[in-house]
Enzyme design. Structure first.
Site, short mmCIF file in Angstrom:
data_model
loop_
_atom_site.label_atom_id
_atom_site.label_comp_id
_atom_site.label_asym_id
_atom_site.label_seq_id
_atom_site.Cartn_x
_atom_site.Cartn_y
_atom_site.Cartn_z
N CYS A 169 6.19 -5.48 15.52
CA CYS A 169 5.84 -4.55 16.59
C CYS A 169 4.42 -4.88 17.07
O CYS A 169 3.53 -5.16 16.26
CB CYS A 169 5.93 -3.10 16.12
SG CYS A 169 7.63 -2.63 15.72
N GLU B 31 0.82 -1.20 0.00
CA GLU B 31 0.00 0.00 0.00
C GLU B 31 0.86 1.26 0.00
O GLU B 31 1.95 1.30 0.57
CB GLU B 31 -0.94 -0.02 1.21
CG GLU B 31 -1.98 -1.11 1.04
CD GLU B 31 -2.95 -1.22 2.20
OE1 GLU B 31 -4.12 -1.52 1.92
OE2 GLU B 31 -2.56 -1.05 3.37
N CYS C 165 -1.66 5.44 10.00
CA CYS C 165 -0.41 4.80 10.45
C CYS C 165 -0.72 3.47 11.12
O CYS C 165 -1.58 3.38 11.98
CB CYS C 165 0.30 5.66 11.48
SG CYS C 165 0.58 7.33 10.95
N CYS D 127 3.44 8.42 1.28
CA CYS D 127 3.93 7.44 2.26
C CYS D 127 4.19 6.14 1.49
O CYS D 127 3.27 5.53 0.97
CB CYS D 127 2.87 7.27 3.35
SG CYS D 127 3.32 6.10 4.63
N CYS E 232 1.17 -2.96 15.48
CA CYS E 232 1.16 -2.60 14.06
C CYS E 232 0.54 -3.68 13.19
O CYS E 232 0.91 -4.85 13.27
CB CYS E 232 2.60 -2.32 13.60
SG CYS E 232 2.70 -1.92 11.84
N CYS F 155 6.39 -7.13 7.01
CA CYS F 155 7.46 -6.62 7.85
C CYS F 155 7.84 -7.72 8.83
O CYS F 155 6.98 -8.42 9.35
CB CYS F 155 7.00 -5.38 8.62
SG CYS F 155 8.34 -4.57 9.54
#
Ligand code: SAH
Length: 362
Positions: free
Chosen positions: A114, A90, A341, A103, A117, A110
């Site tokens: 975390c 994205e 975010c 962004c 997230c 990933c």
């Protein structure tokens, strides 16, 4: 077949040399590709016809395919791009008066995991190629250009890039740096170093390499003032704890285009948002010229956390401000299309089997 979106200028000059072509030809083609958004060699009118034919036979200009285009009520735009093998990433465009921020994602998924997230919860598939990173910018300019003249000029074009999409940019160092070089190159996007930001969860050795090889604005995802809490929220902290991370930030500032580091701090209700946390942050960052960017936690399906109340965020910001630190609170943008975010999730073929673990483990 070489994809010209994979090259920075030095790489393109090198490949042109193999074809027996002069460096200025590479610069011309670079401008067509990135400044004009051109993907048709035949249309490169100031390039010699014979070279146009040769390029048409031996090269391509290939960006990821567009799968979805969502527009948020606040004007934020989110694109889903296919990068093959069931993976999609994205990219988010955030228009503001006087600037437009793109962004950009650096990995499909990933590996950092975390706790708060959405991308991390999806697992990790692979690093993006240079052309897939740059392709997001190249396509954004084209997709925004389609609407030229129908919108206000303000904030319609990409004036800033933040490497804050899916992935950890410094874990895909070489490809990200090559892409950054093109963003900065006057023959391509010509963005200033201050308008290109790399955001990292804190890969310390790579922060030093970035300083040496391609210093741009730096943002560090901090999220906790002490190692015990940060170990839980950002597992990478177990490898690179806070003391070393703060030292790396100081070293970075010796060569950075801005004289501060931005610390991103997700505000999670009852977890990291107490007065004591704010005071501990002041002590932690005493020797690091910095600004804080507070990000109210954005929920996603099955997330185990809640957003700090507005009043709490205000009080937390106030404590930092009173100590002389500049604090901004990130306005939530695009959350009606899951573009805020930490909500970017694309589609990821997880190779780590993380998705088999529970999401409430922290
Ligand atoms: N891996 C890099 C780039 C990602 S940037 C990094 O960690 O910096 C994305 C930013 O959004 C990071 O600061 C990240 O910590 C933050 N974020 C992640 N999940 C979030 C959530 N659910 N709500 C708000 N911010 C989040």
């Amino acid at each position: 077949m070489p994809n010209l979106l994979d090259y920075d200028l030095a790489g393109l000059v090198g490949w042109f040399a193999e074809l027996g072509e002069k460096p200025f030809r590479a610069r011309q083609v670079m401008r067509w590709v990135h400044r004009e958004g051109c993907d048709d060699f035949g249309a490169m009118t100031d390039v010699a016809k014979s070279l146009r034919v040769k390029l048409g036979e031996q090269a391509e200009i290939r960006a990821p395919a567009l799968l979805r285009d969502d527009v948020s009520g606040d004007g934020t735009r989110k694109w889903l791009f296919d990068v093959g093998d069931g993976n999609a990433v994205e990219t988010v465009f955030i228009p503001e008066s006087g600037r437009g921020t793109l962004c950009v994602s650096s990995q499909a998924g990933c590996a950092l995991d975390c706790a708060f997230c959405a991308t991390g919860k999806q697992g990790f598939s692979r690093n993006l190629e240079v052309g897939e990173i740059l392709g997001q910018l190249w396509l954004a300019n084209r997709l925004l250009g389609v609407a030229a003249g129908t919108e206000e000029d303000n904030g319609r074009v990409v004036s800033n890039v933040v490497m804050m999409g899916m992935g950890e940019p410094l874990a895909n160092f070489d490809n990200v740096v090559t892409a950054l070089r093109v963003m900065l190159d006057d023959h391509a996007y010509g963005l200033s170093r201050r308008r290109v930001t790399v955001s990292t969860a804190g890969v310390v050795p790579a922060i030093d390499r970035l300083r040496d090889e391609c210093p741009v604005a730096l943002a560090v995802s901090l999220h906790a003032p002490d190692d015990a809490l940060r170990d839980r929220l950002v597992p990478l902290n177990r490898k690179y704890p806070l003391r070393g991370l703060m030292a790396a930030c100081r070293r970075y500032l010796e060569r950075a285009p801005r004289d501060f580091v931005t610390f991103e701090y997700v505000m999670i209700d009852g977890v990291n948002d107490g007065d004591g946390h704010a005071r501990a942050l002041i002590a932690l960052t005493r020797d690091v010229p910095c600004k804080f960017n507070l990000i109210p936690f954005n929920p996603f399906p099955h997330s185990a956390f809640a957003r700090s109340p507005v009043e709490r965020v205000r009080r937390f910001a106030g404590i930092l401000l009173d100590s002389g630190i500049i604090v901004t609170t990130r306005r939530t943008r695009g959350d009606d299309v899951a573009a805020a975010c930490g909500q970017l999730a694309g589609q990821v073929r997880d190779r780590t089997r993380r998705t088999l673990q529970t999401m409430e483990e922290v």
